[in-house]
Scaffold this active site. Sequence first.
Site, PDB file in Angstrom:
ATOM      1  N   GLY A   9       0.818  -1.213   0.000  1.00  0.00           N
ATOM      2  CA  GLY A   9       0.000   0.000   0.000  1.00  0.00           C
ATOM      3  C   GLY A   9       0.847   1.256   0.000  1.00  0.00           C
ATOM      4  N   VAL A  10       1.977   1.219  -0.685  1.00  0.00           N
ATOM      5  CA  VAL A  10       2.934   2.327  -0.615  1.00  0.00           C
ATOM      6  C   VAL A  10       2.431   3.599  -1.287  1.00  0.00           C
ATOM      7  CG1 VAL A  10       4.214   1.826  -2.754  1.00  0.00           C
ATOM      8  CG2 VAL A  10       5.420   2.803  -0.760  1.00  0.00           C
ATOM      9  N   GLY A  12      -0.532   4.837  -0.954  1.00  0.00           N
ATOM     10  CA  GLY A  12      -1.535   5.479  -0.112  1.00  0.00           C
ATOM     11  C   GLY A  12      -0.917   6.560   0.764  1.00  0.00           C
ATOM     12  N   ASP A  65      -0.434  -7.646  -5.681  1.00  0.00           N
ATOM     13  CA  ASP A  65      -1.786  -7.517  -5.147  1.00  0.00           C
ATOM     14  C   ASP A  65      -1.907  -8.372  -3.899  1.00  0.00           C
ATOM     15  OD1 ASP A  65      -4.789  -8.008  -4.877  1.00  0.00           O
ATOM     16  OD2 ASP A  65      -4.734  -6.613  -6.570  1.00  0.00           O
ATOM     17  N   ALA A  89      -4.919  -2.058   1.860  1.00  0.00           N
ATOM     18  CA  ALA A  89      -6.279  -2.443   2.245  1.00  0.00           C
ATOM     19  C   ALA A  89      -7.286  -1.743   1.348  1.00  0.00           C
ATOM     20  CB  ALA A  89      -6.555  -2.058   3.696  1.00  0.00           C
ATOM     21  N   MET A  90      -8.462  -2.339   1.232  1.00  0.00           N
ATOM     22  CA  MET A  90      -9.613  -1.618   0.721  1.00  0.00           C
ATOM     23  C   MET A  90     -10.128  -0.869   1.936  1.00  0.00           C
ATOM     24  SD  MET A  90     -12.421  -0.439  -0.317  1.00  0.00           S
ATOM     25  CE  MET A  90     -13.449  -1.010   1.020  1.00  0.00           C
ATOM     26  N   SER A  91      -9.739   0.388   2.070  1.00  0.00           N
ATOM     27  CA  SER A  91      -9.847   1.076   3.356  1.00  0.00           C
ATOM     28  C   SER A  91     -11.035   2.013   3.498  1.00  0.00           C
ATOM     29  CB  SER A  91      -8.558   1.861   3.621  1.00  0.00           C
ATOM     30  OG  SER A  91      -8.323   2.776   2.572  1.00  0.00           O
ATOM     31  N   TYR A 102     -14.405  -8.804  -1.657  1.00  0.00           N
ATOM     32  CA  TYR A 102     -13.062  -8.325  -1.986  1.00  0.00           C
ATOM     33  C   TYR A 102     -12.389  -7.740  -0.745  1.00  0.00           C
ATOM     34  CZ  TYR A 102      -9.217  -5.619  -3.792  1.00  0.00           C
ATOM     35  OH  TYR A 102      -7.959  -5.102  -3.996  1.00  0.00           O
ATOM     36  N   THR A 134      -7.111  -0.967  13.024  1.00  0.00           N
ATOM     37  CA  THR A 134      -7.957   0.214  12.916  1.00  0.00           C
ATOM     38  C   THR A 134      -8.881   0.382  14.106  1.00  0.00           C
ATOM     39  OG1 THR A 134      -9.797   1.187  11.638  1.00  0.00           O
ATOM     40  CG2 THR A 134      -9.543  -1.198  11.541  1.00  0.00           C
ATOM     41  N   GLU A 136     -11.828   1.157  13.829  1.00  0.00           N
ATOM     42  CA  GLU A 136     -13.140   0.652  13.428  1.00  0.00           C
ATOM     43  C   GLU A 136     -13.431  -0.704  14.072  1.00  0.00           C
ATOM     44  OE1 GLU A 136     -15.621   1.940  11.493  1.00  0.00           O
ATOM     45  OE2 GLU A 136     -14.580   3.860  11.289  1.00  0.00           O
ATOM     46  N   TYR A 158     -15.446  -3.893   6.357  1.00  0.00           N
ATOM     47  CA  TYR A 158     -14.052  -3.473   6.508  1.00  0.00           C
ATOM     48  C   TYR A 158     -13.538  -3.820   7.900  1.00  0.00           C
ATOM     49  CZ  TYR A 158     -10.215  -0.232   7.506  1.00  0.00           C
ATOM     50  OH  TYR A 158      -9.015   0.317   7.906  1.00  0.00           O
ATOM     51  N   LYS A 162     -10.671  -6.555   9.071  1.00  0.00           N
ATOM     52  CA  LYS A 162      -9.526  -6.118   9.873  1.00  0.00           C
ATOM     53  C   LYS A 162      -9.464  -6.860  11.212  1.00  0.00           C
ATOM     54  CE  LYS A 162      -7.213  -2.829   7.677  1.00  0.00           C
ATOM     55  NZ  LYS A 162      -5.749  -2.834   7.513  1.00  0.00           N
TER      56      LYS A 162
END
Length: 384
Positions: A9-10, A12, A65, A89-91, A102, A134, A136, A158, A162
Site C-alpha cells: 500500500g505504498v 496510499g 496484489d 487495504a480496501m480502506s 473483496y 484500525t 473501526e 471493513y 480487519k
Amino acid sequence: MPKVAFITGVTGQDGAYLAEFLIEKGYTVWGLKRRTSLFNTDRIDHLIKDEHEVGDRRFHFLYGDMTDSTTIIRTIQQIQPDEIYNLAAMSHVKVSFDIPEYTANADGIGALRILEAVRLLGLTEKTKIYQASTSELYGKAQEVPQNEKTPFYPRSPYAVAKLYAYWITMHYREAYNIFACNGILFNHESPVRGETFVTRKITRAVARISLGLQKKLYLGNLNAKRDWGHAKDYVEAMYLILQQDEPDDYVIATGVTTEVREFVRKVFAEIGIKLGFTGSNEQEEGVIASINNDIFEGKVGAKPDHLRAGQVVVEVDPKYYRPTEVDLLIGDSTKAKTKLGWIPKYTLDDIMKEMVESDIDLMKREECLKNGGFKIVSRLEEKR
C-alpha cells in the site's frame, strides 16, 4: 548495510509518508503497488528515480496484489526484508458494504498471506511485521475511551476483515514466535488523504466553495465523532512499534474526539466563514452566518463576492449513511506513550489549517492550468 523495509500500500497516504520517513532513517524501501491503468503515484513521485539514473537508490516499487499469494511470497523471498509494514487495504468503510468479499480477501486474508510467507520462507528470526489495524474494530464502542483491552464490536465488512487480520497476526506471534504487531490506529489525516474520506472531502469542498467552483458540500452523519490525528505522527508510531525488544499491540490516538459537524464548522472558520446549522436529521443544513472579509481574502486571495450571509453551503444526503453507523471513537494511547515514548506533534487545528491551505492552492493551480488552455483531470473527476 542499511535495513530493508517492505511496505504494502505504498501509494496510499500512510505508505507514502512511511516510505519518506524510513528513507530519512537510512532504510532501503521496497513498495508494493497494485497495477491499474491510471497512474496513482502522486504521493511517491518525489521518491521515484529513473531506473537508469546513476547513484544510490533507496526507494523501489514493484507491482503486486494482496489477493495474490504468489506475488507476496516471491517479493518477500526476493528482497529479504528486515521489516514489513502491511498497510494495503480496501480502506473505505462505506465502500466495504458494496464489495464485502473483496474487502475480506484483501484486508483479512491479505494479512495471512504475508504472515504465512514469512513462516514458509524461514524468515521468522529475521523479519518483523507491522499489521495496520484500525479503530473501526471498536465499532459500537463498549467503553470510552478505547484502549488495548476494550472489547471489539465491528460494524462494517471493513472492520470485520480487519478483525480477522488482527487476530491472525496475534496467532502467528504466539504460535510461531514471529515478531508481529498490531497498530490500532485511530483516524489520521493529511493534505494527501484520499478525496473520498470525510476530512479531505470537507477541506476540498471548502476550498472549491471559497473559489466559486462548487456551491454546496453534501455529507452523511454529522453527529459521528472521531479521534483525528496527523498521518505523519502515526507513521512514526508504526516505526517505533517495530523497534521494541518484544512484539506487542498498541492503540495510537490523540485522546480527543470531534464531531463531524464541528469539524465542518472549524474548516469554514479557517477561511473566515462563521457557519450555523439549522434543522435536524436529513433536513439539517449548514448556513453562512457571517464572513470575515480580511481572513477570507488573506486565506483565499480573493474577495467573497459570490458568498453571502444566509447562504446554504452544507446539506445532508442520506446516500452517505452507512447501514450500521459507528457513533463515537476516542482512543487511549497511554501504553504507546509509556512504552514507545510516542507523543503526537500535531493538533487537529494544525491538521485542518494545513489541509485547507493545501487544497486552496491545489484548486488554484488546477484552475490556472485550465484557463491557460490545459486541463488537469483530478482524481475525483476520474472516479465519476
